[in-house]
Design a protein around this motif. Structure first.
Motif, short mmCIF file in Angstrom:
data_model
loop_
_atom_site.label_atom_id
_atom_site.label_comp_id
_atom_site.label_asym_id
_atom_site.label_seq_id
_atom_site.Cartn_x
_atom_site.Cartn_y
_atom_site.Cartn_z
N VAL A 17 0.84 -1.20 0.00
CA VAL A 17 0.00 0.00 0.00
C VAL A 17 0.87 1.25 0.00
O VAL A 17 0.61 2.22 -0.73
CB VAL A 17 -0.95 0.01 1.22
CG1 VAL A 17 -1.74 1.31 1.28
CG2 VAL A 17 -1.91 -1.18 1.16
N SER A 18 1.92 1.24 0.81
CA SER A 18 2.84 2.37 0.86
C SER A 18 3.45 2.64 -0.51
O SER A 18 3.53 3.79 -0.96
CB SER A 18 3.94 2.11 1.88
OG SER A 18 4.93 3.11 1.85
N GLU A 19 3.88 1.58 -1.20
CA GLU A 19 4.49 1.74 -2.52
C GLU A 19 3.49 2.32 -3.52
O GLU A 19 3.85 3.15 -4.37
CB GLU A 19 5.03 0.40 -3.02
CG GLU A 19 6.27 -0.07 -2.29
CD GLU A 19 7.45 0.85 -2.46
OE1 GLU A 19 7.65 1.39 -3.58
OE2 GLU A 19 8.19 1.07 -1.48
N VAL A 20 2.23 1.88 -3.46
CA VAL A 20 1.20 2.43 -4.35
C VAL A 20 1.06 3.94 -4.11
O VAL A 20 1.04 4.74 -5.05
CB VAL A 20 -0.15 1.73 -4.13
CG1 VAL A 20 -1.28 2.51 -4.82
CG2 VAL A 20 -0.11 0.32 -4.69
N LEU A 21 1.00 4.35 -2.85
CA LEU A 21 0.83 5.77 -2.53
C LEU A 21 2.07 6.57 -2.95
O LEU A 21 1.94 7.69 -3.46
CB LEU A 21 0.56 5.93 -1.04
CG LEU A 21 -0.78 5.36 -0.55
CD1 LEU A 21 -0.86 5.41 0.97
CD2 LEU A 21 -1.96 6.11 -1.17
N ILE A 22 3.25 6.01 -2.77
CA ILE A 22 4.48 6.70 -3.19
C ILE A 22 4.47 6.92 -4.69
O ILE A 22 4.83 8.00 -5.18
CB ILE A 22 5.72 5.89 -2.76
CG1 ILE A 22 5.90 5.95 -1.25
CG2 ILE A 22 6.98 6.42 -3.46
CD1 ILE A 22 6.96 5.00 -0.72
N SER A 84 12.09 4.63 -2.46
CA SER A 84 11.15 3.55 -2.23
C SER A 84 11.71 2.28 -2.83
O SER A 84 12.74 2.29 -3.53
CB SER A 84 9.79 3.87 -2.86
OG SER A 84 9.84 3.72 -4.27
N ILE A 85 11.08 1.17 -2.54
CA ILE A 85 11.54 -0.11 -3.07
C ILE A 85 11.55 -0.08 -4.59
O ILE A 85 12.42 -0.66 -5.24
CB ILE A 85 10.64 -1.24 -2.53
CG1 ILE A 85 10.85 -1.40 -1.02
CG2 ILE A 85 10.92 -2.57 -3.24
CD1 ILE A 85 9.90 -2.34 -0.35
N TYR A 86 10.58 0.62 -5.18
CA TYR A 86 10.48 0.67 -6.64
C TYR A 86 10.89 2.03 -7.21
O TYR A 86 10.43 2.42 -8.27
CB TYR A 86 9.03 0.35 -7.06
CG TYR A 86 8.61 -1.05 -6.72
CD1 TYR A 86 9.18 -2.15 -7.36
CD2 TYR A 86 7.66 -1.29 -5.75
CE1 TYR A 86 8.80 -3.45 -7.04
CE2 TYR A 86 7.27 -2.58 -5.42
CZ TYR A 86 7.84 -3.65 -6.07
OH TYR A 86 7.47 -4.93 -5.75
N SER A 87 11.76 2.74 -6.49
CA SER A 87 12.14 4.08 -6.95
C SER A 87 12.87 4.06 -8.28
O SER A 87 12.89 5.07 -8.99
CB SER A 87 12.99 4.79 -5.88
OG SER A 87 14.18 4.06 -5.64
N MET A 88 13.49 2.92 -8.65
CA MET A 88 14.21 2.84 -9.93
C MET A 88 13.40 2.11 -10.99
O MET A 88 13.90 1.86 -12.09
CB MET A 88 15.57 2.17 -9.73
CG MET A 88 16.50 2.98 -8.83
SD MET A 88 18.15 2.25 -8.64
CE MET A 88 18.87 2.67 -10.23
N ASP A 160 9.56 -9.79 -5.93
CA ASP A 160 9.07 -8.83 -6.91
C ASP A 160 10.11 -7.74 -7.16
O ASP A 160 10.31 -7.30 -8.28
CB ASP A 160 7.77 -8.17 -6.43
CG ASP A 160 6.55 -9.07 -6.62
OD1 ASP A 160 6.61 -9.97 -7.48
OD2 ASP A 160 5.55 -8.86 -5.92
N SER A 161 10.74 -7.28 -6.10
CA SER A 161 11.78 -6.26 -6.22
C SER A 161 13.14 -6.93 -6.09
O SER A 161 13.58 -7.29 -4.99
CB SER A 161 11.63 -5.19 -5.14
OG SER A 161 12.74 -4.32 -5.17
#
Length: 236
Positions: A17-22, A84-88, A160-161
């Motif tokens: 959820v945090s990643e979606v919001l980021i 974030s985990i998916y920042s790249m 996933d990451s």
């Protein structure tokens, strides 16, 4: 919408959820200074409990992306330095954002093909092929090569990451990457789920990634469906 945490590839629900919001903040769909809906309403929208949502919001607050005002609510704060985990991960849905998840199609240890660019110090690498989803919509195909001298990715632990996996399981992290974006044709291993047949024209990304060493340790190529997603690089 979210993957169960008992899946080996899944992040905890609150982190998803945090990643979606980021990603919503990064895409501009949640603007600086915007007040978020009440917590119960926001939790219902994400199909999580209020307790889980509050853990997600705490992560945003710790990253400087949320200001919690007593008696008033939660307000978005832009923070270009937030990671974030998916920042790249640069692919988004055409409407913006989208939670990245992945289905591994194949993981093997093999010799590096001669046509790949130079990366790492070994003649061998872990090759990973994945189908990428954004909000469970098939969006991209990935083929990722990690130099054998940097470690191996175990199928039963694959995440996933991968950058998160590298840091937690292999003890290094990716510090920078170079992307080369063009047009390409989907590979012969394209699965039917992708929605495009092998040889179809798509967006194409080649990436070299570095850890704390002078030479890259990972090479990847990504084919993304331009009917569904786009490559985004924000300069701040």
């Amino acid at each position: 919408m979210y993957e169960r945490h008992d899946s080996p590839a899944a992040l905890p629900i609150y982190a998803q959820v945090s990643e979606v919001l980021i990603r919503e903040i990064a895409s501009g769909r949640l603007a600086d200074g915007q007040r978020l809906p009440p917590e119960r309403q926001l939790a219902a929208a994400h199909q999580v409990t209020v307790r889980t949502l509050r853990k997600s919001l705490k992560m945003l607050e710790n990253k400087g992306l949320l200001e919690r005002v007593q008696g008033s609510g939660n307000y978005v704060r832009s923070n270009p330095e937030a990671q974030s985990i998916y920042s790249m991960f640069r692919i988004e849905l055409l409407a913006g954002g989208g939670l990245p998840t992945a289905k591994f199609l194949d993981i093997c240890e093999c010799e590096k093909p001669a046509e790949l660019p130079k990366f790492g110090t070994s003649k061998h690498a872990t090759r990973m092929r994945r189908l990428r989803f954004l909000n469970k919509v098939p969006a991209a195909l990935e083929e990722i090569w990690l130099d054998a001298d940097s470690g191996a990715v175990l199928p039963e632990q694959a995440s996933d990451s991968l950058y998160h996996y590298y840091q937690v399981k292999l003890g290094f992290w990716i510090t920078r990457a170079e992307d080369y974006v063009s047009i390409g044709q989907t590979p012969d291993w394209t699965p039917p789920e992708f929605g495009k047949t092998a040889g179809a024209t798509t967006g194409f990304i080649e990436r070299l990634s570095w850890e704390q060493k002078p030479r890259p340790v990972e090479y990847s190529r990504t084919w993304f469906d331009t009917d569904t997603a786009r490559y985004v690089q924000r300069l701040k």
